[in-house]
Design a protein around this motif. Structure first.
Motif, PDB file in Angstrom:
ATOM      1  N   ASN A 105      16.086 -44.158   3.803  1.00 19.06           N
ATOM      2  CA  ASN A 105      16.996 -43.066   4.193  1.00 19.06           C
ATOM      3  C   ASN A 105      18.468 -42.790   4.271  1.00 19.06           C
ATOM      4  N   GLY A 138      10.342 -36.953  -0.765  1.00 23.47           N
ATOM      5  CA  GLY A 138      11.387 -36.204   0.151  1.00 23.47           C
ATOM      6  C   GLY A 138      11.953 -34.147  -0.524  1.00 23.47           C
ATOM      7  N   ARG A 139      12.125 -33.813   0.319  1.00 22.35           N
ATOM      8  CA  ARG A 139      12.611 -32.571  -0.468  1.00 22.35           C
ATOM      9  C   ARG A 139      13.853 -32.506  -0.864  1.00 22.35           C
ATOM     10  N   LYS A 140      13.745 -30.668  -1.712  1.00 26.57           N
ATOM     11  CA  LYS A 140      15.689 -30.416  -2.063  1.00 26.57           C
ATOM     12  C   LYS A 140      16.682 -30.347  -1.125  1.00 26.57           C
ATOM     13  N   ALA A 141      17.906 -31.241  -1.621  1.00 22.87           N
ATOM     14  CA  ALA A 141      18.654 -31.663  -1.105  1.00 22.87           C
ATOM     15  C   ALA A 141      18.244 -32.726   0.661  1.00 22.87           C
ATOM     16  N   TYR A 142      17.744 -33.316   0.785  1.00 20.08           N
ATOM     17  CA  TYR A 142      17.482 -33.978   1.297  1.00 20.08           C
ATOM     18  C   TYR A 142      16.033 -35.334   0.711  1.00 20.08           C
ATOM     19  N   ALA A 143      16.781 -35.873  -0.163  1.00 16.32           N
ATOM     20  CA  ALA A 143      15.824 -36.679  -0.368  1.00 16.32           C
ATOM     21  C   ALA A 143      15.966 -38.565   0.268  1.00 16.32           C
ATOM     22  N   PHE A 144      14.442 -38.870  -0.134  1.00 16.55           N
ATOM     23  CA  PHE A 144      14.244 -39.424   0.698  1.00 16.55           C
ATOM     24  C   PHE A 144      13.341 -41.063  -0.216  1.00 16.55           C
ATOM     25  N   ARG A 183      11.915 -41.761  -5.259  1.00 16.11           N
ATOM     26  CA  ARG A 183      13.215 -40.328  -4.980  1.00 16.11           C
ATOM     27  C   ARG A 183      11.139 -39.230  -4.449  1.00 16.11           C
ATOM     28  N   ASN A 208      19.828 -39.907   4.530  1.00 15.48           N
ATOM     29  CA  ASN A 208      20.281 -38.804   5.127  1.00 15.48           C
ATOM     30  C   ASN A 208      21.038 -39.428   6.891  1.00 15.48           C
ATOM     31  N   THR A 209      20.262 -40.476   7.125  1.00 18.87           N
ATOM     32  CA  THR A 209      20.479 -40.583   8.427  1.00 18.87           C
ATOM     33  C   THR A 209      22.288 -41.858   8.573  1.00 18.87           C
TER      34      THR A 209
END
Length: 199
Positions: free
Chosen positions: A41, A11-17, A9, A43-44
């Protein structure tokens, strides 16, 4: 050494990459790893996967065990399909060219399916937008009609009040004129009554 293919893991909080890495099973999730073979990713929509296909195939053939999520990613990217086809080539079921042709056909069908899903999602978004626009237009028309009716009712009420005031003023004027005429008629009659008394 037991080797796993897993996600690391970032990325930032609530936006994991995530990075797709080859790591020792005893290493912590975000700790030391042997090799990075790609990124994931989620998130897309759909999720974006950047994978070094040859290295992923090499590690799968070496016996590295993927986690459930990584297994799904590798399966969707065709790593397990290629492993299966290469197994067929080793057994002599078909040659390398046939295996490659089968893989290309599978990949083409997969891409077509993905494009169809994207097109359906885009169409659904466009239809929803059009429906919202139509509903907003209908609401605006209904609101404009209600405002016009209210305005017309207010104008009719104001006109009726004006007409009533004019009628009242006319009635008051007629009453004043009638009173004035009455007073004028009474005055000569009194004068005639007083004249013989003086004589």
């Amino acid at each position: 050494m037991a080797t796993k293919i897993r996600l690391q893991r970032s990325g930032r909080k609530a936006y994991a990459f995530y990075r797709i890495v080859i790591a020792d099973v005893r290493a912590p999730r975000d700790g030391k790893f042997t090799e990075k073979i790609g990124t994931y990713n989620p998130n897309t929509n759909p999720a974006t996967v950047d994978l070094n296909f040859d290295r992923a195939l090499y590690w799968v053939e070496c016996g590295a065990q993927p986690t459930d999520t990584v297994r799904n990613i590798l399966s969707n990217e065709g790593v397990y399909m290629m492993k299966h086809l290469r197994g067929g080539v080793k057994k002599g079921a078909f040659d390398e060219a046939t295996a490659q042709a089968k893989f290309e056909a599978w990949k083409k069908a997969k891409v077509a399916g993905t494009e169809a899903v994207k097109a359906a999602e885009a169409k659904a978004i466009a239809d929803k937008k059009a429906a919202n626009l139509a509903a907003e237009k209908q609401y605006n028309e209904a609101k404009a009609k209600a405002i016009a009716e209210k305005k017309a009712a207010a104008e009719a009420e104001a006109k009726a009040a004006e007409e009533a005031a004019a009628a009242e003023a006319k009635a008051a004027e007629e009453a004043t004129e009638a009173a004035a005429e009455e007073a004028t008629e009474e005055a000569p009659a009194e004068a005639q009554e007083e004249t013989p008394a003086e004589a």
